[in-house]
Scaffold this motif. Structure first.
Motif, PDB file in Angstrom:
ATOM      1  N   PRO A  82      10.303   0.808  -0.188  1.00 35.15           N
ATOM      2  CA  PRO A  82       9.591   1.947  -0.619  1.00 35.15           C
ATOM      3  C   PRO A  82       9.536   1.681  -2.665  1.00 35.15           C
ATOM      4  CG  PRO A  82      11.586   2.469   0.079  1.00 35.15           C
ATOM      5  CD  PRO A  82      11.809   1.172   0.276  1.00 35.15           C
TER       6      PRO A  82
ATOM      7  N   ARG B 181       8.590   3.402  -5.821  1.00 35.96           N
ATOM      8  CA  ARG B 181       7.891   4.862  -5.774  1.00 35.96           C
ATOM      9  C   ARG B 181       6.475   4.655  -7.519  1.00 35.96           C
ATOM     10  NH1 ARG B 181       7.295   9.380  -4.955  1.00 35.96           N
ATOM     11  NH2 ARG B 181       8.824  10.773  -3.596  1.00 35.96           N
ATOM     12  N   ASP B 182       6.091   5.319  -7.040  1.00 41.36           N
ATOM     13  CA  ASP B 182       4.505   4.495  -8.322  1.00 41.36           C
ATOM     14  C   ASP B 182       3.697   5.889  -8.428  1.00 41.36           C
ATOM     15  OD1 ASP B 182       2.721   3.811 -10.094  1.00 41.36           O
ATOM     16  OD2 ASP B 182       1.268   2.817  -8.145  1.00 41.36           O
TER      17      ASP B 182
ATOM     18  N   ALA C 110       3.220   8.875  -5.147  1.00 41.65           N
ATOM     19  CA  ALA C 110       3.366   8.014  -4.556  1.00 41.65           C
ATOM     20  C   ALA C 110       4.249   6.845  -4.250  1.00 41.65           C
ATOM     21  CB  ALA C 110       2.073   6.734  -4.463  1.00 41.65           C
ATOM     22  N   VAL C 111       4.215   6.233  -2.875  1.00 40.15           N
ATOM     23  CA  VAL C 111       5.494   5.094  -2.651  1.00 40.15           C
ATOM     24  C   VAL C 111       4.854   4.400  -2.072  1.00 40.15           C
ATOM     25  CG1 VAL C 111       7.225   4.856  -1.072  1.00 40.15           C
ATOM     26  CG2 VAL C 111       6.668   6.889  -1.908  1.00 40.15           C
ATOM     27  N   ILE C 112       4.897   2.741  -2.666  1.00 38.07           N
ATOM     28  CA  ILE C 112       4.226   1.993  -2.479  1.00 38.07           C
ATOM     29  C   ILE C 112       5.119   1.066  -1.390  1.00 38.07           C
ATOM     30  CG2 ILE C 112       3.331  -0.326  -3.358  1.00 38.07           C
ATOM     31  CD1 ILE C 112       2.465   1.477  -5.462  1.00 38.07           C
ATOM     32  N   TYR C 113       4.929   0.816   0.039  1.00 36.10           N
ATOM     33  CA  TYR C 113       5.586   0.250   0.939  1.00 36.10           C
ATOM     34  C   TYR C 113       5.187  -1.200   0.729  1.00 36.10           C
ATOM     35  CZ  TYR C 113       7.526   3.837   2.602  1.00 36.10           C
ATOM     36  OH  TYR C 113       8.466   5.245   2.582  1.00 36.10           O
TER      37      TYR C 113
ATOM     38  N   ARG D 220       1.019  -0.878   0.002  1.00 35.78           N
ATOM     39  CA  ARG D 220       0.106   0.178   0.072  1.00 35.78           C
ATOM     40  C   ARG D 220       1.045   1.094  -0.026  1.00 35.78           C
ATOM     41  NH1 ARG D 220      -4.998  -2.586   3.530  1.00 35.78           N
ATOM     42  NH2 ARG D 220      -3.478  -3.729   3.691  1.00 35.78           N
ATOM     43  N   ASN D 221      -0.266   2.367  -0.407  1.00 36.32           N
ATOM     44  CA  ASN D 221       0.717   3.386  -0.358  1.00 36.32           C
ATOM     45  C   ASN D 221       0.215   4.227   1.335  1.00 36.32           C
ATOM     46  OD1 ASN D 221      -1.549   4.578  -0.848  1.00 36.32           O
ATOM     47  ND2 ASN D 221      -0.913   5.619  -2.660  1.00 36.32           N
TER      48      ASN D 221
END
Lengths: 125, 125
Positions: free
Chosen positions: B68, B70-71, B74-77, B37-38
């Motif tokens: 992390p 990057r998208d 956003a940053v999806i973890y 999720r971000n």
DNA sequence: ACCATGTATCCGGCTATCCGAATACATGGC
DNA sequence: GCCATGTATTCGGATAGCCGGATACATGGT
């Protein structure tokens, strides 16, 4: 006999993890895994002041990670749960893998890695 | 490329355990195990202020427990290590056993138990 | 360049943790 | 009872942790 809510369980869980989050306490647990010991022996073996050892043992006791057994004037502490050592060993293996991956030469990914490296260092350790 | 000393390993180990020693961070790890999720999604799902979620994620990132990606903006973890969840699950089982044993009716021992119970309560939890 | 969205950081305050040193408490032997 | 040994607790100070709110930064779109 109330079943704990998820949040309560989370809290208990965190408090146990937090007890593991100190280098001296980890040393104590590993030492007690070798063989049960009383406070003074433990303090001597790990080169800690006796009150310090006692305080750490109190924390481990509260979290049910060690069990005290009176032996005359002394109190011999035992590991409460062998499985905890197994867990700690697994964590060390994960750590080792992580360090290996980190310190280099490895590039398993197919993506060139943009610049996230600046934010994921483990410096304060 | 230096091999870590026992003390250094202990320190790293403790710092990882300490990262696990917070209820919100445990929730975050379990949530990310369900699906990556971000930050905002995570904050919304767990009902945390976004800065709080971000700070906790930073800690988990430093300890290499999450990664992390990057998208766009956003940053999806992602979880860095499935084995960590296995570890946490094992700890919960141990906790459950401990609670069961504690909350009663059980007396497996053969010794009458003197009066050590006064010092081994888990009150602050 | 500007804006919208998403993320990270800074600030101040509060609480918890850790420590060393001193001290209190407990137990068993005399 | 007193003493010796072993253990736990208290005190004070320093450090580190967590938080909410405000703000800065980054990214992509127009």
């Amino acid at each position: 006999m109330e079943r704990p809510t998820i949040e309560e369980l989370n809290l208990l869980h965190a408090s146990v993890c937090q007890a593991l989050g100190d280098p001296k306490r980890l040393s104590i647990l590993y030492a007690l895994d070798e063989r049960p010991r009383n406070v003074s022996q433990l303090a001597a073996d790990l080169d800690l002041p006796q009150p310090t050892a006692s305080r750490h043992l109190q924390i481990l006791r509260e979290r049910h990670l060690v069990v005290p057994v009176r032996d005359g004037a002394a109190v011999i502490y035992h590991l409460a749960e062998p499985r905890v050592i197994a867990i700690l060993d697994t964590m060390r293996e994960i750590l080792r893998d992580s360090l290996a991956r980190q310190s280099g030469l490895v590039r398993i990914d197919r993506s060139p890695v943009r610049h996230e490296s600046a934010t994921s260092g483990m410096e304060p350790l």
